[in-house]
Design a protein around this motif. Structure first.
Motif, short mmCIF file in Angstrom:
data_model
loop_
_atom_site.label_atom_id
_atom_site.label_comp_id
_atom_site.label_asym_id
_atom_site.label_seq_id
_atom_site.Cartn_x
_atom_site.Cartn_y
_atom_site.Cartn_z
N TYR A 1 28.06 -0.83 37.90
CA TYR A 1 28.69 -0.21 39.07
C TYR A 1 29.87 0.59 38.58
O TYR A 1 30.74 0.08 37.87
N ARG B 1 35.75 6.26 45.03
CA ARG B 1 34.93 7.42 45.37
C ARG B 1 33.90 7.65 44.25
O ARG B 1 34.02 7.09 43.17
N GLU B 2 32.92 8.48 44.55
CA GLU B 2 31.86 8.80 43.58
C GLU B 2 31.25 7.53 42.98
O GLU B 2 31.04 7.44 41.76
N VAL B 3 30.98 6.56 43.84
CA VAL B 3 30.44 5.29 43.35
C VAL B 3 28.96 5.42 43.02
O VAL B 3 28.23 6.19 43.65
N SER B 4 28.53 4.66 42.01
CA SER B 4 27.14 4.73 41.58
C SER B 4 26.75 3.41 40.93
O SER B 4 27.60 2.62 40.52
N GLY C 1 32.92 3.53 39.63
CA GLY C 1 33.66 4.20 40.68
C GLY C 1 34.94 4.82 40.15
O GLY C 1 35.43 4.45 39.08
N ARG D 1 33.32 1.43 48.20
CA ARG D 1 33.84 2.52 49.03
C ARG D 1 34.95 2.01 49.95
O ARG D 1 35.98 2.67 50.12
N ARG D 2 34.73 0.84 50.54
CA ARG D 2 35.75 0.28 51.44
C ARG D 2 37.04 -0.03 50.70
O ARG D 2 38.13 0.04 51.28
N LEU E 1 28.00 -1.18 46.45
CA LEU E 1 28.53 0.18 46.50
C LEU E 1 29.33 0.42 47.78
O LEU E 1 30.37 1.09 47.76
N GLU E 2 28.87 -0.15 48.89
CA GLU E 2 29.61 -0.02 50.15
C GLU E 2 30.94 -0.75 50.06
O GLU E 2 31.97 -0.26 50.56
#
Length: 250
Positions: free
Chosen positions: A246, A231-234, A248, A226-227, A222-223
């Motif tokens: 996963y 956004r709104e990752v889960s 996003g 984001r990098r 998830l990190e």
């Protein structure tokens, strides 16, 4: 019909004995080519057909995108096409392309298409042959972990998504507790033995548990998303965390 629109070698996760990216790519491609004839049979057998439920659940997660008549979808590392077919069943009018580095896998996907309007493209997952902002949805089911560079793969997925588009990466995990203990025994001992026996090929099914061990934990994945800009990752665990989705947004 299989289209080749970029150089086919994909940089894969290195199997045992392969060190540099080019030899790793070649070794992974050769492994999947060798097991292509029995790939579907083994997937369904070794997962007790649970894999079909996972593909269906993932496709339903993206019904809101697939309901759009003009939506464009890319299934990355598509193998023999089962994730693409699950997406197609949600809306047969949506334009779906499946991309993979293995020509043999794509040939089988094309044969399974049975007249369905799907494109099969032999392409490099880390250098996709599509312009920026080409797709509303990019998925990958049980193939993303074979990439040598997860961050580059995520950046490519982000690049080809349109603003507001979404990605879904379905892949294996390593559950904890008693379930995890039983799972690891099966995954590391039973699965390689049965896979080798039925496929007649040594190596690929021993590689599978190593590729899962190498794959990031949900928190790390998830990190990384984001990098890459998502956004709104889960992460949604499937079947006690043996697999998970996963998700996003761009």
């Amino acid at each position: 019909m299989v289209e080749t629109v970029s150089k086919p070698p994909v940089r894969g996760a290195a199997p045992q004995g392969a060190t540099d990216p080019e030899s790793a790519s070649r070794a992974v491609r050769e492994m999947f080519t060798a097991i292509a004839p029995r790939y579907d049979l083994l997937n369904h057998l070794l997962s007790a057909n649970v894999d079909k439920l996972w593909w269906r659940r993932t496709a339903r997660t993206f019904r809101h995108i697939l309901a759009k008549p003009d939506a464009r979808v890319l299934d990355l590392c598509c193998g023999t096409g089962d994730m693409a077919f699950a997406l197609h069943r949600e809306n047969a009018k949506v334009r779906i392309a499946g991309a993979d580095f293995s020509h043999a896998m794509l040939v089988r996907a094309s044969a399974k298409s049975a007249g369905r309007a799907l494109r099969w493209i032999e392409a490099d997952a880390l250098r996709l042959p599509f312009p920026d902002a080409s797709f509303d949805l990019v998925t990958s089911a049980f193939g993303f972990r074979n990439l040598a560079d997860y961050d580059a793969g995520l950046r490519e997925m982000f690049r080809v998504l349109r603003p507001g588009g979404e990605c879904g990466v379905l892949d294996f995990g390593e559950p904890g507790g008693l379930i995890g203990h039983v799972y690891r025994i099966y995954f590391k001992r039973v699965l390689p033995a049965v896979g080798t026996l039925i496929s007649g090929v040594r190596g690929p099914y021993a590689y599978l548990p190593r590729s899962v061990e190498r794959f990031p934990s949900p928190e790390e994945m998830l990190e990384r998303m984001r990098r890459a800009g998502f956004r709104e990752v889960s992460w949604s665990p499937y079947f006690f965390g043996i697999a998970g989705l996963y998700h996003g947004k761009r």
